[in-house]
Design a protein around this motif. Structure first.
Motif, PDB file in Angstrom:
ATOM      1  N   SER A 124       0.826  -1.457   0.231  1.00  0.00           N
ATOM      2  CA  SER A 124       0.021   0.048   0.070  1.00  0.00           C
ATOM      3  C   SER A 124       0.952   1.243   0.013  1.00  0.00           C
ATOM      4  O   SER A 124       2.384   1.050   0.495  1.00  0.00           O
ATOM      5  N   GLY A 125       0.396   2.322  -0.434  1.00  0.00           N
ATOM      6  CA  GLY A 125       1.078   3.693   0.017  1.00  0.00           C
ATOM      7  C   GLY A 125       1.201   4.514  -1.456  1.00  0.00           C
ATOM      8  O   GLY A 125       0.805   3.732  -2.468  1.00  0.00           O
ATOM      9  N   VAL A 126       1.800   5.629  -1.603  1.00  0.00           N
ATOM     10  CA  VAL A 126       1.821   6.352  -2.657  1.00  0.00           C
ATOM     11  C   VAL A 126       3.301   7.063  -2.487  1.00  0.00           C
ATOM     12  O   VAL A 126       4.115   6.870  -1.681  1.00  0.00           O
ATOM     13  N   VAL A 127       3.663   7.865  -3.702  1.00  0.00           N
ATOM     14  CA  VAL A 127       4.828   8.430  -3.540  1.00  0.00           C
ATOM     15  C   VAL A 127       4.540  10.037  -3.434  1.00  0.00           C
ATOM     16  O   VAL A 127       3.748  10.697  -4.060  1.00  0.00           O
ATOM     17  N   ARG A 128       5.037  10.513  -2.274  1.00  0.00           N
ATOM     18  CA  ARG A 128       4.654  11.932  -1.932  1.00  0.00           C
ATOM     19  C   ARG A 128       5.619  12.767  -2.598  1.00  0.00           C
ATOM     20  O   ARG A 128       6.876  12.606  -2.592  1.00  0.00           O
ATOM     21  N   ILE A 129       5.008  14.167  -2.990  1.00  0.00           N
ATOM     22  CA  ILE A 129       5.634  15.263  -3.779  1.00  0.00           C
ATOM     23  C   ILE A 129       5.360  16.445  -2.976  1.00  0.00           C
ATOM     24  O   ILE A 129       4.106  16.292  -2.327  1.00  0.00           O
ATOM     25  N   ASP A 130       5.851  17.398  -3.368  1.00  0.00           N
ATOM     26  CA  ASP A 130       5.470  18.729  -3.142  1.00  0.00           C
ATOM     27  C   ASP A 130       6.326  19.628  -4.036  1.00  0.00           C
ATOM     28  O   ASP A 130       6.662  19.257  -5.204  1.00  0.00           O
ATOM     29  N   ALA A 168       1.072  11.908  -4.364  1.00  0.00           N
ATOM     30  CA  ALA A 168       0.056  12.649  -3.360  1.00  0.00           C
ATOM     31  C   ALA A 168       0.986  14.013  -3.244  1.00  0.00           C
ATOM     32  O   ALA A 168       1.975  14.042  -2.766  1.00  0.00           O
ATOM     33  N   ILE A 169       0.268  15.080  -3.287  1.00  0.00           N
ATOM     34  CA  ILE A 169       0.819  16.356  -3.158  1.00  0.00           C
ATOM     35  C   ILE A 169       0.638  16.615  -1.501  1.00  0.00           C
ATOM     36  O   ILE A 169      -0.602  16.365  -1.080  1.00  0.00           O
ATOM     37  N   GLU A 170       1.947  16.948  -0.781  1.00  0.00           N
ATOM     38  CA  GLU A 170       1.786  16.905   0.665  1.00  0.00           C
ATOM     39  C   GLU A 170       1.106  18.548   0.975  1.00  0.00           C
ATOM     40  O   GLU A 170       1.632  19.570   0.340  1.00  0.00           O
ATOM     41  N   GLY A 171       0.072  18.480   1.483  1.00  0.00           N
ATOM     42  CA  GLY A 171      -0.299  19.934   1.880  1.00  0.00           C
ATOM     43  C   GLY A 171       0.286  20.616   3.151  1.00  0.00           C
ATOM     44  O   GLY A 171      -0.012  20.252   4.028  1.00  0.00           O
ATOM     45  N   GLU A 172       1.129  21.472   2.928  1.00  0.00           N
ATOM     46  CA  GLU A 172       1.867  22.162   3.793  1.00  0.00           C
ATOM     47  C   GLU A 172       2.004  23.704   3.528  1.00  0.00           C
ATOM     48  O   GLU A 172       2.389  23.797   2.230  1.00  0.00           O
ATOM     49  N   ILE A 173       2.247  24.613   4.432  1.00  0.00           N
ATOM     50  CA  ILE A 173       1.916  25.915   4.281  1.00  0.00           C
ATOM     51  C   ILE A 173       3.422  26.400   3.706  1.00  0.00           C
ATOM     52  O   ILE A 173       3.569  27.719   3.151  1.00  0.00           O
ATOM     53  N   CYS A 174       4.570  25.650   3.850  1.00  0.00           N
ATOM     54  CA  CYS A 174       6.064  26.117   3.548  1.00  0.00           C
ATOM     55  C   CYS A 174       6.166  25.852   1.976  1.00  0.00           C
ATOM     56  O   CYS A 174       7.318  26.323   1.327  1.00  0.00           O
ATOM     57  N   GLY A 197      -3.070  12.870  -6.228  1.00  0.00           N
ATOM     58  CA  GLY A 197      -4.125  13.383  -5.286  1.00  0.00           C
ATOM     59  C   GLY A 197      -3.417  14.124  -4.331  1.00  0.00           C
ATOM     60  O   GLY A 197      -2.368  14.648  -4.264  1.00  0.00           O
ATOM     61  N   PHE A 198      -4.036  14.085  -2.892  1.00  0.00           N
ATOM     62  CA  PHE A 198      -3.739  14.951  -1.877  1.00  0.00           C
ATOM     63  C   PHE A 198      -3.232  14.069  -0.619  1.00  0.00           C
ATOM     64  O   PHE A 198      -3.821  13.151  -0.412  1.00  0.00           O
ATOM     65  N   GLN A 199      -2.080  14.531  -0.056  1.00  0.00           N
ATOM     66  CA  GLN A 199      -1.827  13.746   1.327  1.00  0.00           C
ATOM     67  C   GLN A 199      -2.126  14.729   2.399  1.00  0.00           C
ATOM     68  O   GLN A 199      -1.655  16.097   2.521  1.00  0.00           O
ATOM     69  N   ASP A 249      -3.786   9.808   1.040  1.00  0.00           N
ATOM     70  CA  ASP A 249      -2.791   9.348   2.070  1.00  0.00           C
ATOM     71  C   ASP A 249      -2.969  10.345   3.095  1.00  0.00           C
ATOM     72  O   ASP A 249      -3.374  11.368   3.039  1.00  0.00           O
ATOM     73  N   PHE A 250      -2.840   9.658   4.567  1.00  0.00           N
ATOM     74  CA  PHE A 250      -3.487  10.556   5.558  1.00  0.00           C
ATOM     75  C   PHE A 250      -2.313  10.093   6.720  1.00  0.00           C
ATOM     76  O   PHE A 250      -1.850   9.174   7.088  1.00  0.00           O
ATOM     77  N   HIS A 251      -1.735  11.574   7.251  1.00  0.00           N
ATOM     78  CA  HIS A 251      -1.368  11.577   8.495  1.00  0.00           C
ATOM     79  C   HIS A 251      -1.962  11.736   9.730  1.00  0.00           C
ATOM     80  O   HIS A 251      -2.527  12.973   9.783  1.00  0.00           O
TER      81      HIS A 251
END
Length: 340
Positions: A124-130, A168-174, A197-199, A249-251
């Motif tokens: 399971s899982g995705v590849v995370r990017i920003d 998955a795009i990491e949703g982060e303010i930076c 998608g979105f992380q 993807d969820f933290h």
């Protein structure tokens, strides 16, 4: 007792915010050892999500490196889940070389993922990017830079498709161009690929409601009184209703409503300990806003959930109690919002 989603720990908190201008890096073996040792009522972590970053992993090590990593993780009786691509060697915006490097890092991450999928240690899982770009740099040309980010993400998606991977795009303010919830949706819609998608990370997404780095997209009222829980719940519902359909993807995480950065890492959502008395989230209840749809039905959108303890101090991270408390919180979330 539910057995899905599976419960993972993240290894990259041993790296992020560490280094010469901060605290020493915590080795991969130490992160795996503490993860494997955690236990609550006979339940243990099922796996780890990996940051494919040095010194934990050499992205240029090819199949030999992937095999060594698989053997190491398996020796702790853990699985591999989502992967963080080391895209900061390049950038999703900027000159052509930076964008080419970004896509190449996604490709090499997918190559490692393919080996782990074939051997069965990753199911399971995705590849995370920003965007691998700062908010200030993006703001110099918002329209042009967002266009470049979209084009780079499209190229990365096309590469990942060849390996059967989702990004998955990491949703982060930076991260420039994706530093607000509305920007994320704009980027995802413009990329228009089925394998992106979105992380969601509960610590980071709380900051989205507060409008950090994008006050025009603030959901919570200014000077919000944290004692009024109903206002926060409404804001989180607005946020999750908008982003949940994209979330792959969820933290699970806690946040005290402030921003934080260590080492070279820009200020972002402060990851608090699971039992932090200053935490602004009701972790179990608020996790349900991501794990259930607007009608309260389970989405089952991902097979595992993860805890990200980025920028915890080394003193905190080296205590086994920290990881037992985190595991206990993840179990509570799974019992409330999981399935068999």
């Amino acid at each position: 007792m539910n057995n899905f989603p599976k419960i993972h720990n993240a290894t990259w908190p041993g790296l992020v915010g560490k280094g010469p201008d901060s605290e020493p890096v915590i080795s991969l073996d130490q992160m795996l050892k503490m993860t494997a040792a955690a236990e609550v009522d006979g339940i243990k972590f099922d796996g780890v999500d990996l940051g494919l970053l040095g010194p934990h992993f050499d992205i240029e090590s090819g199949k030999d490196g992937a095999k060594a990593m698989a053997d190491k993780v398996a020796s702790y009786n853990l699985q591999i889940g989502s992967l963080v691509a080391p895209i900061w060697a390049g950038s999703a915006m900027g000159d052509q070389s930076a964008r080419d490097t970004f896509v190449d890092m996604v490709k090499k991450t997918c190559e490692a993922a393919a080996y782990w999928n074939e051997t069965g240690i990753r199911t399971s899982g995705v590849v995370r990017i920003d965007s691998a770009a700062g908010v200030g740099d993006w703001a110099k040309d918002p329209k042009g830079n967002s266009k470049q980010i979209v084009e780079t993400f499209q190229r990365a998606c096309d590469v990942a498709k060849d390996y059967g991977e989702k990004l998955a795009i990491e949703g982060e303010i930076c991260w420039g161009g994706i530093h607000s919830w509305k920007h994320v949706i704009e980027i995802l819609e413009a990329v228009d690929r089925p394998n992106i998608g979105f992380q969601a990370d509960m610590s980071h997404t709380l900051l989205y409601t507060m409008g950090y780095n994008a006050p025009e997209h603030r959901i919570l009222p200014e000077n919000y009184d944290w004692k009024d829980r109903s206002v926060l719940t409404s804001a989180l519902k607005t946020l999750t209703d908008a982003l949940r359909p994209w979330t792959i993807d969820f933290h699970v995480a806690q946040n005290d409503g402030t921003v934080h950065g260590t080492g070279s890492h820009d200020k972002t959502g402060r990851h608090c300990q699971a039992n932090d008395p200053n935490g602004k989230l009701n972790v179990v209840e608020d996790a349900g806003l991501w794990l259930r749809d607007g009608n309260g039905q389970l989405t089952k959108a991902f097979k595992h959930i993860c805890w990200d303890g980025c920028m915890f101090s080394n003193e905190v991270m080296m205590k086994q109690e920290t990881w037992n408390n985190i595991l206990g919180m993840l179990i509570k979330v799974r019992n409330a919002h999981g399935w068999n």
